[in-house]
Scaffold this active site. Sequence first.
Site, PDB file in Angstrom:
ATOM      1  N   GLU A  83     -33.016   6.700  21.490  1.00  0.00           N
ATOM      2  CA  GLU A  83     -34.081   7.013  22.452  1.00  0.00           C
ATOM      3  C   GLU A  83     -35.301   7.591  21.743  1.00  0.00           C
ATOM      4  OE1 GLU A  83     -30.887   7.695  22.627  1.00  0.00           O
ATOM      5  OE2 GLU A  83     -30.224   8.135  24.662  1.00  0.00           O
ATOM      6  N   CYS A 131     -31.360   9.681  17.305  1.00  0.00           N
ATOM      7  CA  CYS A 131     -30.891   8.875  18.438  1.00  0.00           C
ATOM      8  C   CYS A 131     -31.822   7.692  18.708  1.00  0.00           C
ATOM      9  CB  CYS A 131     -30.846   9.716  19.708  1.00  0.00           C
ATOM     10  SG  CYS A 131     -29.607  11.009  19.718  1.00  0.00           S
TER      11      CYS A 131
HETATM   12  N1  THU Z   1     -26.689   8.638  20.231  1.00  0.00           N
HETATM   13  C1  THU Z   1     -27.824   7.993  20.629  1.00  0.00           C
HETATM   14  O1  THU Z   1     -28.482   7.319  19.828  1.00  0.00           O
HETATM   15  N2  THU Z   1     -28.192   8.118  21.924  1.00  0.00           N
HETATM   16  C2  THU Z   1     -27.482   8.761  22.881  1.00  0.00           C
HETATM   17  O2  THU Z   1     -27.889   8.775  24.036  1.00  0.00           O
HETATM   18  C3  THU Z   1     -26.232   9.448  22.521  1.00  0.00           C
HETATM   19  C4  THU Z   1     -25.891   9.479  21.091  1.00  0.00           C
HETATM   20  C5  THU Z   1     -26.237   8.453  18.836  1.00  0.00           C
HETATM   21  C6  THU Z   1     -26.317   9.652  17.954  1.00  0.00           C
HETATM   22  C7  THU Z   1     -25.264   9.293  16.906  1.00  0.00           C
HETATM   23  O3  THU Z   1     -25.858   8.429  15.959  1.00  0.00           O
HETATM   24  C8  THU Z   1     -24.228   8.510  17.675  1.00  0.00           C
HETATM   25  O4  THU Z   1     -24.884   8.061  18.854  1.00  0.00           O
HETATM   26  C9  THU Z   1     -23.001   9.314  18.045  1.00  0.00           C
HETATM   27  O5  THU Z   1     -23.335  10.505  18.664  1.00  0.00           O
END
Ligand code: THU
Length: 148
Positions: free
Chosen positions: A64, A62
């Site tokens: 974050e 992610c």
């Molecule tokens: N994702 C993030 O990077 N941050 C979030 O807060 C929620 C989800 C990403 C993970 C994945 O690559 C895509 O978003 C779909 O879930």
Amino acid sequence: MGNFIKALEPGWLKLAQQAHTVADNAYAPYSDFPVGCALELNDGTVVLGANQENASYPLSMCAERVALFSAKTQFPSKTIDKLFIIAPNSKSKLPIAPCGACRQVIYEMQKRQSSPIEIVCGSEETGYLHFNDAGELLPNAFGPEDLL
Ligand code: THU
């Protein structure tokens, strides 16, 4: 917990813009859901992250956690004051909010410092969620003290 806010306060505008821009650096061919994250440290330094996916889906990371781990790698003695998240392609009417794994990591990053991490997530279209403290994202959290 957390508050819904319709418009960003001025102190968040630059961070929001940087998070929006860095979402272009996401590698998200599987979800088509780019996410950008911008952290502000106590001296004003900004550290950015974008989600990075993998054909072996669970290995994806992610936005974050990309930003958080990078911040503590590059600037271990600086504190994280603000964290902003945006998902520019989101079709949801609701603001994006961090996943459970990221909440756990944000929570422990806050524990490592003596000041709170303020979090805002969302966009102009959805409005924003505002949290004064990472603990609001993870009530009754498991943390380092549980291992003592
Ligand atoms: N994702 C993030 O990077 N941050 C979030 O807060 C929620 C989800 C990403 C993970 C994945 O690559 C895509 O978003 C779909 O879930």
